[in-house]
Design a protein around this motif. Structure first.
Motif, short mmCIF file in Angstrom:
data_model
loop_
_atom_site.label_atom_id
_atom_site.label_comp_id
_atom_site.label_asym_id
_atom_site.label_seq_id
_atom_site.Cartn_x
_atom_site.Cartn_y
_atom_site.Cartn_z
N GLY A 90 0.78 -1.24 0.00
CA GLY A 90 0.00 0.00 0.00
C GLY A 90 0.81 1.28 0.00
N TRP A 91 2.11 1.21 0.05
CA TRP A 91 2.96 2.40 0.00
C TRP A 91 4.37 1.99 -0.42
N THR A 92 5.16 2.96 -0.80
CA THR A 92 6.56 2.72 -1.13
C THR A 92 7.38 3.91 -0.65
N HIS A 93 8.64 3.86 -0.87
CA HIS A 93 9.59 4.90 -0.47
C HIS A 93 10.49 5.15 -1.67
N TRP A 94 10.95 6.35 -1.83
CA TRP A 94 11.76 6.68 -3.01
C TRP A 94 13.00 5.79 -3.13
N THR A 95 13.53 5.32 -2.02
CA THR A 95 14.71 4.46 -2.09
C THR A 95 14.39 3.12 -2.75
N MET A 96 13.13 2.71 -2.69
CA MET A 96 12.72 1.47 -3.34
C MET A 96 12.70 1.63 -4.86
N LEU A 97 12.44 2.84 -5.32
CA LEU A 97 12.50 3.09 -6.76
C LEU A 97 13.95 3.01 -7.25
N VAL A 98 14.86 3.55 -6.47
CA VAL A 98 16.29 3.47 -6.81
C VAL A 98 16.73 2.01 -6.83
N CYS A 99 16.36 1.27 -5.79
CA CYS A 99 16.69 -0.16 -5.68
C CYS A 99 16.08 -0.94 -6.84
N GLY A 100 14.81 -0.67 -7.15
CA GLY A 100 14.13 -1.38 -8.22
C GLY A 100 14.74 -1.13 -9.59
N GLY A 101 15.14 0.10 -9.83
CA GLY A 101 15.80 0.41 -11.10
C GLY A 101 17.11 -0.36 -11.24
N ALA A 102 17.88 -0.43 -10.16
CA ALA A 102 19.14 -1.18 -10.19
C ALA A 102 18.87 -2.66 -10.40
N CYS A 103 17.90 -3.21 -9.69
CA CYS A 103 17.58 -4.64 -9.81
C CYS A 103 17.15 -4.99 -11.23
N PHE A 104 16.27 -4.17 -11.82
CA PHE A 104 15.78 -4.47 -13.16
C PHE A 104 16.88 -4.31 -14.21
N THR A 105 17.77 -3.36 -14.01
CA THR A 105 18.89 -3.19 -14.94
C THR A 105 19.80 -4.41 -14.89
N LEU A 106 20.06 -4.92 -13.68
CA LEU A 106 20.86 -6.13 -13.56
C LEU A 106 20.14 -7.34 -14.16
N MET A 107 18.83 -7.39 -13.97
CA MET A 107 18.04 -8.47 -14.57
C MET A 107 18.09 -8.38 -16.10
N TYR A 108 18.08 -7.18 -16.61
CA TYR A 108 18.19 -6.96 -18.05
C TYR A 108 19.52 -7.53 -18.56
N LEU A 109 20.59 -7.29 -17.83
CA LEU A 109 21.88 -7.86 -18.22
C LEU A 109 21.84 -9.39 -18.16
N ILE A 110 21.24 -9.93 -17.11
CA ILE A 110 21.14 -11.38 -16.94
C ILE A 110 20.32 -11.99 -18.08
N SER A 111 19.30 -11.28 -18.56
CA SER A 111 18.45 -11.81 -19.62
C SER A 111 19.23 -12.09 -20.91
N GLY A 112 20.39 -11.48 -21.06
CA GLY A 112 21.22 -11.69 -22.23
C GLY A 112 22.16 -12.88 -22.12
N PHE A 113 22.22 -13.51 -20.95
CA PHE A 113 23.10 -14.67 -20.76
C PHE A 113 22.57 -15.86 -21.55
N ALA A 114 23.48 -16.66 -22.06
CA ALA A 114 23.12 -17.86 -22.82
C ALA A 114 22.98 -19.05 -21.87
N VAL A 115 21.99 -18.96 -20.98
CA VAL A 115 21.70 -20.03 -20.03
C VAL A 115 20.19 -20.26 -20.03
N PRO A 116 19.72 -21.39 -19.50
CA PRO A 116 18.27 -21.65 -19.49
C PRO A 116 17.51 -20.62 -18.65
#
Length: 124
Positions: free
Chosen positions: A26-52
């Motif tokens: 029901g609520w968030t904090h601006w630091t969670m947006l910073v954290c989420g952006g970092a997490c998704f960017t790292l996930m984006y990099l992981i999505s390019g790996f040639a693994v299952p």
């Protein structure tokens, strides 16, 4: 062009993470947006790996939990902002992460990896 791609991925991740927080508690904090952006960017990099897919999702969940721990340590323990506290959860680590939420991130990594793969195709 690559810098703009990563900036867009970061912004999407920040928005999605904030939306998940709003829907979940029901609520968030601006630091969670910073954290989420970092997490998704790292996930984006992981999505390019040639693994299952399962390996990408497992690695994504581990990365998200690690980034959340680091963010939590800084925001909650060092700065004392008390954005979240998982001390009441089983097997938590310093109240910042716990297996239950790591498992949730594992499940959410499946659509996340598909979204990242779609963004990769869009940017190609």
């Amino acid at each position: 062009m690559i810098i703009l791609d990563f900036l867009l991925v970061y912004i999407i991740g920040a928005g999605l993470y904030g939306l998940i927080e709003l829907l979940w508690r029901g609520w968030t904090h601006w630091t969670m947006l910073v954290c989420g952006g970092a997490c998704f960017t790292l996930m984006y990099l992981i999505s390019g790996f040639a693994v299952p897919l399962w390996a990408k999702c497992l690695l994504s969940a581990l990365v998200i939990s690690t980034v959340e721990f680091g963010t939590g340590y800084l925001v909650n323990i060092t700065l004392g902002w008390n954005v979240w506290d998982y001390s009441d959860r089983a097997f938590n680590i310093m109240g910042q992460i716990c297996p239950m939420f790591s498992l949730i991130w594992l499940v959410l990594s499946v659509p996340g990896i598909y979204l990242c793969s779609g963004l990769r195709r869009l940017f190609a």
